[in-house]
Design a protein around this motif. Structure first.
Motif, PDB file in Angstrom:
ATOM      1  N   UNK A 107       0.822  -1.206   0.000  1.00  0.00           N
ATOM      2  CA  UNK A 107       0.000   0.000   0.000  1.00  0.00           C
ATOM      3  C   UNK A 107       0.861   1.264   0.000  1.00  0.00           C
ATOM      4  N   UNK A 108       1.976   1.213   0.718  1.00  0.00           N
ATOM      5  CA  UNK A 108       2.888   2.349   0.750  1.00  0.00           C
ATOM      6  C   UNK A 108       3.405   2.656  -0.655  1.00  0.00           C
ATOM      7  N   UNK A 109       3.790   1.607  -1.376  1.00  0.00           N
ATOM      8  CA  UNK A 109       4.285   1.791  -2.740  1.00  0.00           C
ATOM      9  C   UNK A 109       3.169   2.280  -3.664  1.00  0.00           C
ATOM     10  N   UNK A 110       1.997   1.657  -3.562  1.00  0.00           N
ATOM     11  CA  UNK A 110       0.885   2.059  -4.426  1.00  0.00           C
ATOM     12  C   UNK A 110       0.474   3.498  -4.163  1.00  0.00           C
ATOM     13  N   UNK A 111       0.469   3.903  -2.891  1.00  0.00           N
ATOM     14  CA  UNK A 111       0.144   5.295  -2.561  1.00  0.00           C
ATOM     15  C   UNK A 111       1.178   6.244  -3.171  1.00  0.00           C
ATOM     16  N   UNK A 112       2.419   5.825  -3.121  1.00  0.00           N
ATOM     17  CA  UNK A 112       3.467   6.650  -3.722  1.00  0.00           C
ATOM     18  C   UNK A 112       3.318   6.757  -5.228  1.00  0.00           C
TER      19      UNK A 112
END
Length: 220
Positions: free
Chosen positions: A200-205
């Motif tokens: 999720x952290x990567x996708x949000x980025x």
């Protein structure tokens, strides 16, 4: 004897520095205590006064490489963390065998733990909570050291030994209080939760970059 060449004394620092240079040149697989002794111009038994065995040699080599990483600097936590991770990556690129050795060590060396402790400290000094720092350390994994591998496989549950807590206070803080009691993770580390957190952290980025109209730099 007049004109005799004085041999440089053998010590642990010289043994480790030579081992690092030799591994750079011939590869970690070809490195042996006998080959190292030949490089130093000594009998193999002379090495055992400074490193007890091959495992201790490898641990010392890892610590020597990590000593090349720039110390924690001043500034906003994000800049401090980014600069230090890139410094770690540069060190591991200079010694391409080092990441594989770190991956295979059964227990992290004191230098690895000290480095991770200082990085946890950078997040905490920047105002991140213990819980968020815990998950961020999981999400970054070995990227904190400049390569990619899960570094936090063991459960963080339970109070750490006093000696560990004294030496690495930030890691001890994460181990003892890394999760809220009401968290879906509970007192330990849930693989699926940590995986989804990083995802999720990567996708949000990615979404943030897309929304900002990101484009690669010229020539990138």
């Amino acid at each position: 004897m007049a004109g005799a060449v004085r041999r440089e004394p053998l010590n642990r620092g010289r043994v480790l520095a030579t081992a690092v240079q030799l591994a750079d040149a011939i590869g970690i697989e070809a490195l042996s205590m006998r080959r190292l002794a030949q490089e130093l111009g000594v009998v193999p038994m002379a090495l055992y006064k400074h490193v007890a065995n091959k495992d201790q040699l490898l641990d010392g080599m890892v610590d020597a490489v990590l000593a090349e990483i720039d110390p924690v600097g001043d500034g906003p936590w994000r800049e401090v963390v980014r600069a230090r991770v890139l410094s770690a990556r540069a060190a591991l690129l200079r010694h391409r065998w080092a990441a594989r050795v770190i991956e295979t060590r059964p227990v992290p060396t004191a230098a690895v733990l000290a480095y991770l402790d200082s990085m946890a400290g950078a997040f905490r000094s920047g105002g991140l909570s213990v819980q968020l720092t815990h998950h961020v350390m999981h999400a970054m994994g070995s990227r904190l050291l400049g390569f990619s591998q899960e570094l936090f496989e063991a459960s963080g549950a339970g109070a750490p030994a006093p000696e560990f807590a004294a030496a690495f206070p930030r890691l001890a803080e994460l181990a003892s209080g890394g999760h809220d009691e009401a968290s879906v993770v509970g007192g330990g580390c849930d693989d699926r939760f940590e995986f989804e957190f990083a995802l999720d952290l990567l996708l949000d980025g990615f979404a943030r970059l897309h929304g900002a109209g990101w484009a690669p730099p010229a020539g990138g």
